[in-house]
Design a protein around this motif. Structure first.
Motif, PDB file in Angstrom:
ATOM      1  N   ALA A   3      76.187  21.193  91.758  1.00  0.00           N
ATOM      2  CA  ALA A   3      77.533  21.701  92.031  1.00  0.00           C
ATOM      3  C   ALA A   3      77.938  22.686  90.945  1.00  0.00           C
ATOM      4  O   ALA A   3      77.613  22.499  89.766  1.00  0.00           O
ATOM      5  CB  ALA A   3      78.538  20.560  92.097  1.00  0.00           C
ATOM      6  N   TRP A   4      78.641  23.736  91.333  1.00  0.00           N
ATOM      7  CA  TRP A   4      79.171  24.700  90.370  1.00  0.00           C
ATOM      8  C   TRP A   4      80.354  24.078  89.651  1.00  0.00           C
ATOM      9  O   TRP A   4      81.172  23.392  90.271  1.00  0.00           O
ATOM     10  CB  TRP A   4      79.614  25.979  91.067  1.00  0.00           C
ATOM     11  N   VAL A   5      80.445  24.310  88.350  1.00  0.00           N
ATOM     12  CA  VAL A   5      81.531  23.761  87.540  1.00  0.00           C
ATOM     13  C   VAL A   5      82.300  24.923  86.917  1.00  0.00           C
ATOM     14  O   VAL A   5      81.724  25.733  86.199  1.00  0.00           O
ATOM     15  CB  VAL A   5      80.989  22.840  86.421  1.00  0.00           C
ATOM     16  N   ASP A   6      83.605  24.989  87.187  1.00  0.00           N
ATOM     17  CA  ASP A   6      84.430  26.069  86.655  1.00  0.00           C
ATOM     18  C   ASP A   6      85.368  25.613  85.536  1.00  0.00           C
ATOM     19  O   ASP A   6      86.136  26.411  85.009  1.00  0.00           O
ATOM     20  CB  ASP A   6      85.273  26.697  87.777  1.00  0.00           C
ATOM     21  N   ASP A   7      85.304  24.352  85.160  1.00  0.00           N
ATOM     22  CA  ASP A   7      86.178  23.809  84.126  1.00  0.00           C
ATOM     23  C   ASP A   7      85.912  24.523  82.793  1.00  0.00           C
ATOM     24  O   ASP A   7      84.781  24.529  82.299  1.00  0.00           O
ATOM     25  CB  ASP A   7      85.907  22.314  83.991  1.00  0.00           C
ATOM     26  N   PRO A   8      86.941  25.114  82.173  1.00  0.00           N
ATOM     27  CA  PRO A   8      86.756  25.836  80.906  1.00  0.00           C
ATOM     28  C   PRO A   8      86.199  24.963  79.781  1.00  0.00           C
ATOM     29  O   PRO A   8      85.420  25.435  78.955  1.00  0.00           O
ATOM     30  CB  PRO A   8      88.157  26.329  80.550  1.00  0.00           C
ATOM     31  N   ASP A   9      86.571  23.687  79.741  1.00  0.00           N
ATOM     32  CA  ASP A   9      86.058  22.786  78.708  1.00  0.00           C
ATOM     33  C   ASP A   9      84.556  22.540  78.874  1.00  0.00           C
ATOM     34  O   ASP A   9      83.817  22.460  77.894  1.00  0.00           O
ATOM     35  CB  ASP A   9      86.810  21.456  78.716  1.00  0.00           C
ATOM     36  N   VAL A  10      84.115  22.425  80.101  1.00  0.00           N
ATOM     37  CA  VAL A  10      82.687  22.230  80.376  1.00  0.00           C
ATOM     38  C   VAL A  10      81.914  23.494  79.999  1.00  0.00           C
ATOM     39  O   VAL A  10      80.851  23.423  79.377  1.00  0.00           O
ATOM     40  CB  VAL A  10      82.442  21.861  81.855  1.00  0.00           C
ATOM     41  N   ARG A  11      82.443  24.643  80.349  1.00  0.00           N
ATOM     42  CA  ARG A  11      81.775  25.902  80.005  1.00  0.00           C
ATOM     43  C   ARG A  11      81.645  26.048  78.485  1.00  0.00           C
ATOM     44  O   ARG A  11      80.601  26.440  77.984  1.00  0.00           O
ATOM     45  CB  ARG A  11      82.532  27.077  80.609  1.00  0.00           C
ATOM     46  N   ARG A  12      82.685  25.704  77.742  1.00  0.00           N
ATOM     47  CA  ARG A  12      82.646  25.757  76.273  1.00  0.00           C
ATOM     48  C   ARG A  12      81.618  24.773  75.733  1.00  0.00           C
ATOM     49  O   ARG A  12      80.848  25.075  74.843  1.00  0.00           O
ATOM     50  CB  ARG A  12      84.043  25.468  75.702  1.00  0.00           C
ATOM     51  N   ARG A  13      81.587  23.563  76.297  1.00  0.00           N
ATOM     52  CA  ARG A  13      80.635  22.539  75.840  1.00  0.00           C
ATOM     53  C   ARG A  13      79.194  22.989  76.064  1.00  0.00           C
ATOM     54  O   ARG A  13      78.346  22.852  75.174  1.00  0.00           O
ATOM     55  CB  ARG A  13      80.888  21.218  76.569  1.00  0.00           C
ATOM     56  N   VAL A  14      78.907  23.540  77.230  1.00  0.00           N
ATOM     57  CA  VAL A  14      77.556  24.039  77.518  1.00  0.00           C
ATOM     58  C   VAL A  14      77.196  25.164  76.559  1.00  0.00           C
ATOM     59  O   VAL A  14      76.092  25.197  75.995  1.00  0.00           O
ATOM     60  CB  VAL A  14      77.439  24.492  78.991  1.00  0.00           C
ATOM     61  N   TRP A  15      78.119  26.096  76.351  1.00  0.00           N
ATOM     62  CA  TRP A  15      77.897  27.220  75.424  1.00  0.00           C
ATOM     63  C   TRP A  15      77.550  26.694  74.020  1.00  0.00           C
ATOM     64  O   TRP A  15      76.574  27.114  73.406  1.00  0.00           O
ATOM     65  CB  TRP A  15      79.161  28.073  75.393  1.00  0.00           C
ATOM     66  N   ASP A  16      78.356  25.748  73.527  1.00  0.00           N
ATOM     67  CA  ASP A  16      78.155  25.197  72.186  1.00  0.00           C
ATOM     68  C   ASP A  16      76.866  24.380  72.085  1.00  0.00           C
ATOM     69  O   ASP A  16      76.152  24.457  71.088  1.00  0.00           O
ATOM     70  CB  ASP A  16      79.352  24.347  71.770  1.00  0.00           C
ATOM     71  N   LEU A  17      76.555  23.592  73.122  1.00  0.00           N
ATOM     72  CA  LEU A  17      75.323  22.800  73.110  1.00  0.00           C
ATOM     73  C   LEU A  17      74.093  23.703  73.085  1.00  0.00           C
ATOM     74  O   LEU A  17      73.128  23.423  72.374  1.00  0.00           O
ATOM     75  CB  LEU A  17      75.258  21.892  74.339  1.00  0.00           C
ATOM     76  N   TYR A  18      74.121  24.762  73.864  1.00  0.00           N
ATOM     77  CA  TYR A  18      72.980  25.667  73.888  1.00  0.00           C
ATOM     78  C   TYR A  18      72.753  26.265  72.502  1.00  0.00           C
ATOM     79  O   TYR A  18      71.638  26.323  72.001  1.00  0.00           O
ATOM     80  CB  TYR A  18      73.184  26.772  74.920  1.00  0.00           C
ATOM     81  N   ARG A  19      73.820  26.682  71.858  1.00  0.00           N
ATOM     82  CA  ARG A  19      73.705  27.279  70.525  1.00  0.00           C
ATOM     83  C   ARG A  19      73.217  26.255  69.498  1.00  0.00           C
ATOM     84  O   ARG A  19      72.410  26.570  68.635  1.00  0.00           O
ATOM     85  CB  ARG A  19      75.051  27.843  70.086  1.00  0.00           C
TER      86      ARG A  19
END
Length: 68
Positions: A3-19
């Motif tokens: 499922a696509w996730v548009d939640d801004p908190d989830v997007r930030r978490r994914v961004w930070d985890l990847y880094r």
């Protein structure tokens, strides 16, 4: 399930985890493609697996995980 996730908190978490967790020299810099986690062109696809199979190198022994 996926499922696509548009939640801004989830997007930030994914961004930070990847880094924080990408090994040096592996993957790519997300900033090379998107300006930030708020970039409207960045999309997160959530995968909820029901089965995962891991095969070990040359011996081809595998382990299978199933949900439930």
């Amino acid at each position: 399930m996926a499922a696509w996730v548009d939640d801004p908190d989830v997007r930030r978490r994914v961004w930070d985890l990847y880094r924080a967790t990408s090994p040096r020299g592996a993957g790519y810099d997300l900033g090379a493609f998107w300006r930030s986690p708020a970039d409207p062109k960045l999309h997160v696809l959530r995968l909820d697996p029901f089965r995962v199979q891991v095969i070990r190198g040359m011996d081809l022994r595998s382990r299978i995980w199933t949900a439930g």
